[in-house]
Structure formats: structure tokens, C-alpha cells
Design a protein around this motif. Structure first.
Motif, PDB file in Angstrom:
ATOM      1  N   ARG A 117       0.799  -1.225   0.000  1.00  0.00           N
ATOM      2  CA  ARG A 117       0.000   0.000   0.000  1.00  0.00           C
ATOM      3  C   ARG A 117       0.829   1.270   0.000  1.00  0.00           C
ATOM      4  NH1 ARG A 117      -3.178  -0.674   5.283  1.00  0.00           N
ATOM      5  NH2 ARG A 117      -3.670   1.498   4.804  1.00  0.00           N
ATOM      6  N   GLY A 118       2.053   1.184   0.509  1.00  0.00           N
ATOM      7  CA  GLY A 118       2.924   2.343   0.536  1.00  0.00           C
ATOM      8  C   GLY A 118       2.701   3.252   1.716  1.00  0.00           C
ATOM      9  N   LEU A 119       1.465   3.599   1.983  1.00  0.00           N
ATOM     10  CA  LEU A 119       1.152   4.560   3.031  1.00  0.00           C
ATOM     11  C   LEU A 119       0.163   3.917   3.999  1.00  0.00           C
ATOM     12  CD1 LEU A 119       1.819   7.520   3.722  1.00  0.00           C
ATOM     13  CD2 LEU A 119      -0.244   8.198   2.504  1.00  0.00           C
ATOM     14  N   GLN A 126      -5.021  10.559   5.906  1.00  0.00           N
ATOM     15  CA  GLN A 126      -4.307  11.152   4.777  1.00  0.00           C
ATOM     16  C   GLN A 126      -4.823  12.559   4.504  1.00  0.00           C
ATOM     17  OE1 GLN A 126      -3.802   8.598   1.266  1.00  0.00           O
ATOM     18  NE2 GLN A 126      -4.260   6.831   2.553  1.00  0.00           N
ATOM     19  N   ALA A 127      -6.149  12.723   4.527  1.00  0.00           N
ATOM     20  CA  ALA A 127      -6.727  14.041   4.268  1.00  0.00           C
ATOM     21  C   ALA A 127      -6.337  15.035   5.353  1.00  0.00           C
ATOM     22  CB  ALA A 127      -8.246  13.931   4.164  1.00  0.00           C
ATOM     23  N   ALA A 140      -1.048   3.957  -4.481  1.00  0.00           N
ATOM     24  CA  ALA A 140      -1.255   2.770  -5.310  1.00  0.00           C
ATOM     25  C   ALA A 140      -0.686   2.980  -6.712  1.00  0.00           C
ATOM     26  CB  ALA A 140      -2.740   2.432  -5.385  1.00  0.00           C
ATOM     27  N   GLN A 141      -0.855   4.194  -7.237  1.00  0.00           N
ATOM     28  CA  GLN A 141      -0.307   4.497  -8.560  1.00  0.00           C
ATOM     29  C   GLN A 141       1.219   4.469  -8.523  1.00  0.00           C
ATOM     30  OE1 GLN A 141      -2.047   8.286  -9.555  1.00  0.00           O
ATOM     31  NE2 GLN A 141      -4.136   7.477  -9.639  1.00  0.00           N
ATOM     32  N   SER A 159       7.922   3.509   5.867  1.00  0.00           N
ATOM     33  CA  SER A 159       6.499   3.682   6.105  1.00  0.00           C
ATOM     34  C   SER A 159       5.972   2.685   7.135  1.00  0.00           C
ATOM     35  CB  SER A 159       5.729   3.512   4.786  1.00  0.00           C
ATOM     36  OG  SER A 159       4.342   3.613   4.982  1.00  0.00           O
ATOM     37  N   ALA A 160       6.525   1.464   7.135  1.00  0.00           N
ATOM     38  CA  ALA A 160       6.029   0.409   8.012  1.00  0.00           C
ATOM     39  C   ALA A 160       6.151   0.778   9.491  1.00  0.00           C
ATOM     40  CB  ALA A 160       6.764  -0.900   7.733  1.00  0.00           C
ATOM     41  N   SER A 161       7.158   1.563   9.829  1.00  0.00           N
ATOM     42  CA  SER A 161       7.392   1.903  11.233  1.00  0.00           C
ATOM     43  C   SER A 161       7.019   3.339  11.581  1.00  0.00           C
ATOM     44  CB  SER A 161       8.872   1.663  11.574  1.00  0.00           C
ATOM     45  OG  SER A 161       9.705   2.478  10.776  1.00  0.00           O
TER      46      SER A 161
END
Length: 267
Positions: A117-119, A126-127, A140-141, A159-161
Motif C-alpha cells: 500500500r505504501g502509506l 491522509q486528508a 497505489a499508482q 512507512s512500516a514503522s
């Protein structure tokens, strides 16, 4: 050892099959005196009796529980040994190991999510953190486009941590950098000047939150900031012409480090 016929006991191979342990392990236990076969055939072959087999079964159980051979020997041979105490101590160690493995499993699951997912933020997070202009489809892109690169792997591992608070700090640093770029251009700062170079280096430091960024890679990003409609619109909304000014400033800073921006590649 007393003699016996070949049908009076079990061979090493038969015991190995019955208990599911290797012949090598049985030989080792014999050598160290932990479990020796009590009989020997006229031909010199060693055989295990029913009592031997019972001892071996207990050894196998204790081994499965994680006890070492010396501890097993003490339990089997010392009539004063505190067997329940030894087993409780082992139970505590197993419980601690299970807890560590569960934490490890949770970390792996988070790492898998980060790579996919990356994030690791909800749409609402996120917003709130990245602003209303942020498109939650962008990660995703980006994975579809860059998922097989080392930079995506580095980004995912970070990102995972990373907590929402840490993402907020990064977002704040990026917003502060954007304001600094716009203010510099508004003040007439020229590309290649000390102030412009300082902003370019600051961009590399902030961007390192995602993955390590070399100056050659930064040159490639500068081209994209100017040519990509989305990035160009972002920078030009901060100050007209900022996308081009920023690219020129990145190029000038690269030249000051003996890098030709015209031939720079993603490395």
C-alpha cells in the motif's frame, strides 16, 4: 550388556521410525550416556528394550518442550529434581517466545502492508495530514509504477514503522520547504546562489524521509517537477514559474558538485 536374540528388542532404525527422531540423534544420546540401548545381540547389534523406549519417549517430549540435554538428564536421573518447577520455567520461556513471535508476526504484517500500500494511513488520516489536495490513490499508482525499485522498498520500510505523528512532521517539513522556495523566488533569489543551493540541499534532506536521494536523482526529480503537469501545477500555484526556477536551482547546485545535469541519471 547381556546378550539377546535379534527379536528381543528394537533396533536403532526401528526406534528412529517409531519415535520420529534421527538415527544420528539416537547415536548421540547413546554416546553421551543419556539413553543407551540395554541389550546386544550375539552379532553385536544394540537393541532397545521397552524400558529404554519409555525413557526415549520422555526425552523426545522434553526436547519438544525446548529443554536441553543436561536438563533432561537431571530430570530423568535425579530423584530430587523439581520436575514441575523445571517445566514451569520452560513454560514461561515458551510464553515469552510466543509473545516475541506474535510481535514479529505483527511487524511482518505491517511491512507487507507497507510494500503493498505504501502509506499506512486511513483515507481520513491522509486528508487530515497531507491536506485536501492529496489524492489517496497516489500511493497505489506509485507502487504500480515504482514497486519493483529499491527506492520503493526503502520507502515501504520507512512507512512500516512510521506513526501518523511522524507523517505529520514530514508533511509540515515539506510545507515549510515549499514556503521557503516560494519566498526565495519572490525575493529574487537566483539559481546557483548560496541561498538557492541551501534550499536545494534542504529539499534533499526532507525527501530523505522517503528514501535516500542522491544529487543525480534530485536532478531527475527536478526535470519531473517542471515537466509533469501535476507537479508543475503544484509548484506554480505557490509562485508562478516556481517549477522552472526550482529545476534550474537543482541543476545549478548539481553543477557546483561537478555533476552535469544534462547527463544525470537515476543513480
Amino acid at each position: 550388556m547381556p546378550d539377546a536374540t535379534e527379536t528381543d528388542g528394537l533396533t536403532v532404525g526401528e526406534v528412529s521410525t517409531r519415535l520420529g527422531v534421527t538415527v544420528r540423534a539416537l547415536h548421540h544420546w547413546d554416546e553421551v550416556g543419556l539413553a543407551r540401548p540395554s541389550l546386544r545381540t550375539a552379532g553385536g547389534y544394540r537393541l532397545y528394550t521397552a524400558a529404554d523406549l519409555e525413557r526415549l519417549q520422555r526425552i523426545v517430549v522434553y526436547r519438544e518442550l525446548g529443554l536441553g540435554l543436561d536438563r533432561i538428564r537431571a530430570i530423568l536421573d535425579d530423584s530430587t529434581a523439581d520436575v514441575p518447577g523445571a517445566l514451569r520455567a520452560q513454560q514461561t520461556q515458551i510464553a515469552e517466545r510466543i509473545d516475541r513471535l506474535q510481535q514479529f508476526s505483527a511487524g511482518l504484517e505491517r511491512m507487507i502492508d507497507a510494500h503493498e500500500r505504501g502509506l499506512l494511513l486511513t483515507t481520513e488520516q491522509q486528508a487530515a495530514i497531507l491536506g485536501p489536495q492529496w489524492n489517496p490513490d497516489w500511493p497505489a499508482q506509485a507502487r504500480q509504477r515504482y514497486g519493483d525499485t529499491i527506492q520503493w522498498q526503502q520507502y515501504a520500510e520507512r512507512s512500516a514503522s512510521r506513526s501518523p505523528e511522524e507523517w505529520q512532521a514530514i508533511a509540515d517539513a515539506i510545507a515549510d520547504l515549499d514556503r521557503g522556495l516560494a519566498d526565495a523566488m519572490d525575493a529574487g533569489v537566483t539559481s546557483g546562489s548560496a541561498e538557492a543551493n541551501q534550499l536545494v540541499e534542504r529539499h534533499r534532506e526532507v525527501f530523505a524521509s522517503y528514501f535516500p536521494l542522491t544529487r543525480q536523482m534530485q536532478v531527475c526529480l527536478g526535470r519531473m517537477f517542471e515537466s509533469d503537469p501535476g507537479y508543475a501545477a503544484h509548484y506554480d500555484s505557490l509562485h508562478p514559474g516556481l517549477a522552472t526556477w526550482f529545476r534550474q536551482s537543482i541543476d545549478a547546485n548539481a553543477r557546483s558538485h561537478n555533476i552535469d545535469p544534462d547527463t544525470a541519471t537515476w543513480q
